[in-house]
Write a protein that holds these residues in place. Sequence first.
Motif, mmCIF file in Angstrom:
data_model
loop_
_atom_site.group_PDB
_atom_site.id
_atom_site.type_symbol
_atom_site.label_atom_id
_atom_site.label_comp_id
_atom_site.label_asym_id
_atom_site.label_seq_id
_atom_site.Cartn_x
_atom_site.Cartn_y
_atom_site.Cartn_z
ATOM 1 N N VAL A 168 -113.728 24.494 -46.418
ATOM 2 C CA VAL A 168 -114.078 23.546 -47.465
ATOM 3 C C VAL A 168 -112.961 23.447 -48.495
ATOM 4 C CG1 VAL A 168 -116.539 23.928 -47.186
ATOM 5 C CG2 VAL A 168 -115.270 25.372 -48.772
ATOM 6 N N ASP A 169 -111.993 24.356 -48.428
ATOM 7 C CA ASP A 169 -110.890 24.354 -49.376
ATOM 8 C C ASP A 169 -109.981 23.166 -49.062
ATOM 9 O OD1 ASP A 169 -108.504 24.770 -50.776
ATOM 10 O OD2 ASP A 169 -108.780 26.932 -50.772
ATOM 11 N N PRO A 170 -109.903 22.165 -49.961
ATOM 12 C CA PRO A 170 -109.103 20.973 -49.663
ATOM 13 C C PRO A 170 -107.610 21.258 -49.557
ATOM 14 C CG PRO A 170 -109.866 20.943 -51.934
ATOM 15 C CD PRO A 170 -110.577 22.070 -51.261
ATOM 16 N N ALA A 171 -107.119 22.290 -50.271
ATOM 17 C CA ALA A 171 -105.692 22.621 -50.182
ATOM 18 C C ALA A 171 -105.357 23.128 -48.787
ATOM 19 C CB ALA A 171 -105.325 23.662 -51.236
ATOM 20 N N SER B 160 -86.135 16.883 -54.588
ATOM 21 C CA SER B 160 -85.939 18.326 -54.644
ATOM 22 C C SER B 160 -87.153 19.058 -54.086
ATOM 23 C CB SER B 160 -85.691 18.755 -56.098
ATOM 24 O OG SER B 160 -85.630 20.160 -56.200
ATOM 25 N N GLN B 161 -88.339 18.598 -54.458
ATOM 26 C CA GLN B 161 -89.569 19.247 -54.010
ATOM 27 C C GLN B 161 -89.863 18.972 -52.537
ATOM 28 O OE1 GLN B 161 -92.462 17.986 -57.007
ATOM 29 N NE2 GLN B 161 -90.993 18.570 -58.591
ATOM 30 N N SER B 162 -89.431 17.822 -52.028
ATOM 31 C CA SER B 162 -89.590 17.534 -50.595
ATOM 32 C C SER B 162 -88.782 18.526 -49.767
ATOM 33 C CB SER B 162 -89.137 16.103 -50.277
ATOM 34 O OG SER B 162 -89.994 15.146 -50.822
ATOM 35 N N ALA B 163 -87.527 18.713 -50.152
ATOM 36 C CA ALA B 163 -86.661 19.643 -49.423
ATOM 37 C C ALA B 163 -87.187 21.075 -49.559
ATOM 38 C CB ALA B 163 -85.235 19.550 -49.960
ATOM 39 N N SER B 164 -87.666 21.414 -50.754
ATOM 40 C CA SER B 164 -88.214 22.750 -50.973
ATOM 41 C C SER B 164 -89.435 22.993 -50.090
ATOM 42 C CB SER B 164 -88.590 22.912 -52.452
ATOM 43 O OG SER B 164 -89.236 24.142 -52.674
ATOM 44 N N THR B 165 -90.265 21.972 -49.938
ATOM 45 C CA THR B 165 -91.460 22.096 -49.095
ATOM 46 C C THR B 165 -91.073 22.295 -47.633
ATOM 47 O OG1 THR B 165 -92.777 20.721 -50.596
ATOM 48 C CG2 THR B 165 -93.559 20.929 -48.324
ATOM 49 N N VAL B 166 -90.081 21.543 -47.175
ATOM 50 C CA VAL B 166 -89.612 21.705 -45.797
ATOM 51 C C VAL B 166 -89.127 23.137 -45.574
ATOM 52 C CG1 VAL B 166 -87.835 21.033 -44.130
ATOM 53 C CG2 VAL B 166 -89.024 19.275 -45.452
ATOM 54 N N ARG B 167 -88.302 23.636 -46.483
ATOM 55 C CA ARG B 167 -87.776 25.000 -46.339
ATOM 56 C C ARG B 167 -88.900 26.032 -46.368
ATOM 57 N NH1 ARG B 167 -84.145 23.024 -50.126
ATOM 58 N NH2 ARG B 167 -85.043 24.315 -51.785
ATOM 59 N N TYR B 168 -89.844 25.832 -47.277
ATOM 60 C CA TYR B 168 -90.940 26.801 -47.429
ATOM 61 C C TYR B 168 -91.783 26.869 -46.160
ATOM 62 C CZ TYR B 168 -95.046 29.153 -49.344
ATOM 63 O OH TYR B 168 -96.081 30.025 -49.579
ATOM 64 N N VAL B 169 -92.160 25.721 -45.618
ATOM 65 C CA VAL B 169 -93.004 25.713 -44.424
ATOM 66 C C VAL B 169 -92.234 26.253 -43.219
ATOM 67 C CG1 VAL B 169 -94.416 24.308 -42.880
ATOM 68 C CG2 VAL B 169 -94.384 23.803 -45.325
ATOM 69 N N ARG B 170 -90.962 25.899 -43.100
ATOM 70 C CA ARG B 170 -90.146 26.432 -42.006
ATOM 71 C C ARG B 170 -90.110 27.963 -42.081
ATOM 72 N NH1 ARG B 170 -86.481 23.283 -39.157
ATOM 73 N NH2 ARG B 170 -85.003 25.033 -39.119
ATOM 74 N N GLY B 171 -89.915 28.484 -43.294
ATOM 75 C CA GLY B 171 -89.874 29.930 -43.467
ATOM 76 C C GLY B 171 -91.211 30.585 -43.150
ATOM 77 N N ASP C 96 -103.720 32.128 -48.617
ATOM 78 C CA ASP C 96 -103.042 31.818 -49.869
ATOM 79 C C ASP C 96 -101.776 30.996 -49.635
ATOM 80 O OD1 ASP C 96 -101.812 34.059 -48.661
ATOM 81 O OD2 ASP C 96 -100.960 34.705 -50.571
ATOM 82 N N VAL C 97 -101.114 31.229 -48.504
ATOM 83 C CA VAL C 97 -99.922 30.454 -48.159
ATOM 84 C C VAL C 97 -100.310 29.018 -47.831
ATOM 85 C CG1 VAL C 97 -98.059 30.178 -46.466
ATOM 86 C CG2 VAL C 97 -98.562 32.434 -47.417
ATOM 87 N N LEU C 98 -101.393 28.848 -47.079
ATOM 88 C CA LEU C 98 -101.868 27.500 -46.762
ATOM 89 C C LEU C 98 -102.261 26.754 -48.030
ATOM 90 C CD1 LEU C 98 -104.042 28.262 -43.596
ATOM 91 C CD2 LEU C 98 -101.831 27.068 -43.655
ATOM 92 N N GLU C 99 -102.868 27.455 -48.978
ATOM 93 C CA GLU C 99 -103.221 26.831 -50.253
ATOM 94 C C GLU C 99 -101.958 26.365 -50.981
ATOM 95 O OE1 GLU C 99 -107.281 29.364 -51.363
ATOM 96 O OE2 GLU C 99 -105.332 29.960 -52.159
ATOM 97 N N GLY C 100 -100.916 27.198 -50.938
ATOM 98 C CA GLY C 100 -99.660 26.830 -51.580
ATOM 99 C C GLY C 100 -99.029 25.602 -50.941
ATOM 100 N N ILE C 101 -99.067 25.548 -49.608
ATOM 101 C CA ILE C 101 -98.517 24.384 -48.894
ATOM 102 C C ILE C 101 -99.314 23.138 -49.251
ATOM 103 C CG2 ILE C 101 -98.178 23.336 -46.623
ATOM 104 C CD1 ILE C 101 -97.674 26.176 -45.536
ATOM 105 N N GLY C 102 -100.625 23.263 -49.252
ATOM 106 C CA GLY C 102 -101.470 22.119 -49.602
ATOM 107 C C GLY C 102 -101.201 21.617 -51.002
ATOM 108 N N SER C 103 -100.982 22.538 -51.932
ATOM 109 C CA SER C 103 -100.685 22.153 -53.314
ATOM 110 C C SER C 103 -99.362 21.406 -53.403
ATOM 111 C CB SER C 103 -100.641 23.412 -54.188
ATOM 112 O OG SER C 103 -100.343 23.087 -55.532
ATOM 113 N N LYS C 104 -98.351 21.876 -52.671
ATOM 114 C CA LYS C 104 -97.053 21.199 -52.659
ATOM 115 C C LYS C 104 -97.199 19.778 -52.108
ATOM 116 C CE LYS C 104 -94.236 25.396 -51.998
ATOM 117 N NZ LYS C 104 -93.254 25.227 -53.097
ATOM 118 N N LEU C 105 -97.971 19.643 -51.044
ATOM 119 C CA LEU C 105 -98.176 18.318 -50.444
ATOM 120 C C LEU C 105 -98.892 17.385 -51.408
ATOM 121 C CD1 LEU C 105 -99.245 19.434 -46.852
ATOM 122 C CD2 LEU C 105 -97.037 18.450 -47.531
#
Length: 271
Positions: A27-30, A88-99, A110-119
């Motif tokens: 149910v967590d939207p992030a 800047s944030q688009s490139a950061s998101t790509v790097r973060y998810v790749r990592g 918690d990582v999935l929540e962080g990715i969802g927040s970035k998106l």
Amino acid sequence: MPVPSRGKQRATSAKARARPHAQEQSVDPAVHCALRLLALVSKTRPTRPLRNRTSIQDSLALLAYSLACANCSKEVPKPALYCTPRCSQSASTVRYVRGCLSDGRVERTDVLEGIGSKLLMLTGGGYPSTERRLTRTRRDEIFARDGFKCLLCGAPADQIDHIRGHTDDPSNLRAVCRKCNIGAAFENSRTVTEDSDPELYAFIDGLFKELATRIASPVPLKVCDDEREWNSFQKQLMPQRHQRFKDMEAEREDDFEDVDGYLWHAMQKDD
């Protein structure tokens, strides 16, 4: 798919292209938003561009000389690496998810929540970090005022939330925990479908596809996508960009001087 509303930055997910992962039923939207992107990544056919040390150095040399945005290649009117915070944030998101995919962290909630927040922030044009930057004094003031507890759930607070807009007036700030801060952002978003807003839906769909393509590539498609070496690339590029910017400014000044001189001589000849 959720989208940021005007009052609060918020992201939305594109139409699913693959069967949802079991976790996507959360149910967590992030988390749901992050899993939508990961589903696209898993269905994206990786490209295999020719990538070696020579081509990387060529790309870096081009970025240093042209002052092009590292993310979208548009000209940057200042000695920065990106034309906008969103790039800047688009490139950061790509790097973060790749990592996260590389080291397995992507399985953590918690990582999935962080990715969802970035998106979420990206679909709203990017997080306005400059406008929302707070001094340490102001942050400490708000934490102390709110008893170092999240005003939404009572848990220990570790973030400051802007209630509405960007003002740093204490009345617009509150201490929150990370989970509530992400949740509040999604609560202030709206859902966009292909029928309700075709243009915005197409934009978000394209954004997710672009991110998925860059994330899925076995090697970085852009030098700013390199999760391992980008930090060292930045250190190499920034001094070069600053010098290139100074050189270009000097060239412009020389051009103006030449024009002024030509006009003066032309006037002399007319006399």
